[in-house]
Design an enzyme around this catalytic site. Structure first.
Site, PDB file in Angstrom:
ATOM      1  N   LEU A 186      18.774 -40.859  52.648  1.00 60.98           N
ATOM      2  CA  LEU A 186      18.410 -42.364  52.868  1.00 60.98           C
ATOM      3  C   LEU A 186      17.863 -42.937  51.899  1.00 60.98           C
ATOM      4  CD1 LEU A 186      17.729 -41.537  56.803  1.00 60.98           C
ATOM      5  CD2 LEU A 186      19.838 -42.759  55.880  1.00 60.98           C
ATOM      6  N   HIS A 187      18.304 -42.881  50.869  1.00 57.46           N
ATOM      7  CA  HIS A 187      17.573 -43.732  49.665  1.00 57.46           C
ATOM      8  C   HIS A 187      17.019 -45.039  49.999  1.00 57.46           C
ATOM      9  CE1 HIS A 187      19.163 -40.541  46.660  1.00 57.46           C
ATOM     10  NE2 HIS A 187      20.360 -40.838  47.110  1.00 57.46           N
ATOM     11  N   ASP A 188      18.144 -45.825  50.175  1.00 58.34           N
ATOM     12  CA  ASP A 188      17.498 -47.351  50.151  1.00 58.34           C
ATOM     13  C   ASP A 188      16.703 -47.363  51.455  1.00 58.34           C
ATOM     14  OD1 ASP A 188      18.899 -47.355  47.849  1.00 58.34           O
ATOM     15  OD2 ASP A 188      20.738 -48.509  48.391  1.00 58.34           O
ATOM     16  N   THR A 239      12.919 -39.855  48.066  1.00 60.44           N
ATOM     17  CA  THR A 239      14.204 -39.697  48.831  1.00 60.44           C
ATOM     18  C   THR A 239      14.862 -38.593  49.022  1.00 60.44           C
ATOM     19  OG1 THR A 239      15.795 -40.427  46.917  1.00 60.44           O
ATOM     20  CG2 THR A 239      14.643 -42.205  48.169  1.00 60.44           C
TER      21      THR A 239
END
Ligand code: BDR
Ligand code: CA
Length: 315
Positions: free
Chosen positions: A240-242, A193
């Site tokens: 924008l991890h998720d 990420t």
């Protein structure tokens, strides 16, 4: 509805909210339910935020299940500095008058056993709900088609401590239980990420001139995280991890993965929530410590950003 049936387990949370928007705007996915968990914000706030996002996108037909209000064994940890006290940055959305549905563990038990091998679970918060579902009914997670988890870090430093990633740090016992359950897991760790970051000028290009509600939301929601990273790291950037976990299901071809044996530290004074990856080059695979999982090592960042923007901020 056709499309890949998915259940989202999340703690909205700015990037959780963006992941939900991305999933809802992707016709390839059929979002069956949103399950909430204590994490970035307390459970009531996470649940209201999930409902608000569904309301913003006109998708209140999707049920929201309010999940665990605390980690398996420890006190809740939240992340107001990054996500803002209400969890959605500087934005405030109306909360539609919708009652959450029943228990998350019962829902997961039911949907996974009624549709074995069909449902993809995308978990982007602490893994408390999943661990509870598994402990209530051994083997239930194995019935998912795929389990994609945003969490942990393999080689990369942590974000909430020098070595731990937030979701694993917030409930390391749950992370360990899910890893040790032996379910076929695709992990999207910080190693992946951190490759997809948005700075202020890119964000401006994305949202300027767009008058619709989602554009206002995207800008306002990212603001505290941009200020936080500017202050702490000297560079304003939003990861924008998720959404990347959603992207893994939508377009696996832009992600590279490998298998590694891992476990999760639950007792270390300094290393709580650390993923302990057996990366020893000289050890035979049969003698590695931990459980073999699949994890994302690399992503085509430009392709991912283009897909994200196309889904969340269409022209
Ligand atoms: C993860 O922690 C949370 O703050 C984010 O929503 C994401 O799921 C990143 O470490
Ligand atoms: Ca999250």
């Amino acid at each position: 509805m056709s499309g890949i049936p998915v259940v989202l387990d999340m703690d909205p949370g700015v990037d959780d909210a963006l992941a939900l928007m991305m999933a809802l705007n992707s016709p390839e996915l059929d979002v069956l339910a949103v399950c909430t968990v204590s994490g970035n914000v307390p459970i009531e706030v996470a649940t209201n935020n999930g409902i608000s996002i569904l309301g913003m996108l006109g998708r209140l037909d999707i049920p929201v299940y309010r999940g665990s209000e605390r980690p398996l064994k420890r006190e809740p940890v939240h992340a107001a500095e990054v996500h803002g006290p209400g969890g959605l940055g500087d934005t405030e959305l109306p909360i539609p008058d919708v009652e959450p549905s029943g228990s998350v563990t019962e829902f997961l038990g039911k949907i996974l056993s009624e549709r074995p091998g069909e449902v993809t679970v995308i978990a982007v918060g602490p893994l408390t709900n999943l661990a509870r579902a598994e402990s209530k009914r051994r083997g239930i997670l194995q019935k998912a088609k795929q389990l994609v988890v945003m969490g942990g870090s393999i080689r990369e430093p942590g974000n909430v401590s020098p070595i731990a990633e937030f979701n694993f740090y917030a409930d390391p016992d749950a992370a360990r239980a899910v890893v040790r359950s032996g379910v076929e897991l695709t992990l999207v760790p910080l190693d992946a990420t951190h490759q997809v970051q948005i700075g202020r000028s890119e964000l401006d290009r994305w949202v300027d001139g767009k008058g619709f509600a989602e554009a206002h939301f995207v800008r306002g929601s990212m603001e505290p995280a941009l200020a936080y990273t500017d202050r702490i790291y000297g560079k304003a950037s939003f990861c924008l991890h998720d959404p990347m976990a959603v992207g893994c299901v939508l377009r696996p071809s832009i992600f590279q993965t490998t298998r590694t044996s891992i476990d999760v530290e639950v007792e270390g004074e300094l290393a709580n929530g650390q993923v302990v990856a057996d990366l020893r080059p000289f050890v035979d695979d049969r003698h590695r410590k931990g459980v073999s999982i699949n994890w994302v090592t690399d992503v085509d960042a430009d392709a991912f950003k283009a897909m994200f923007k196309d889904r969340v901020l269409p022209e």
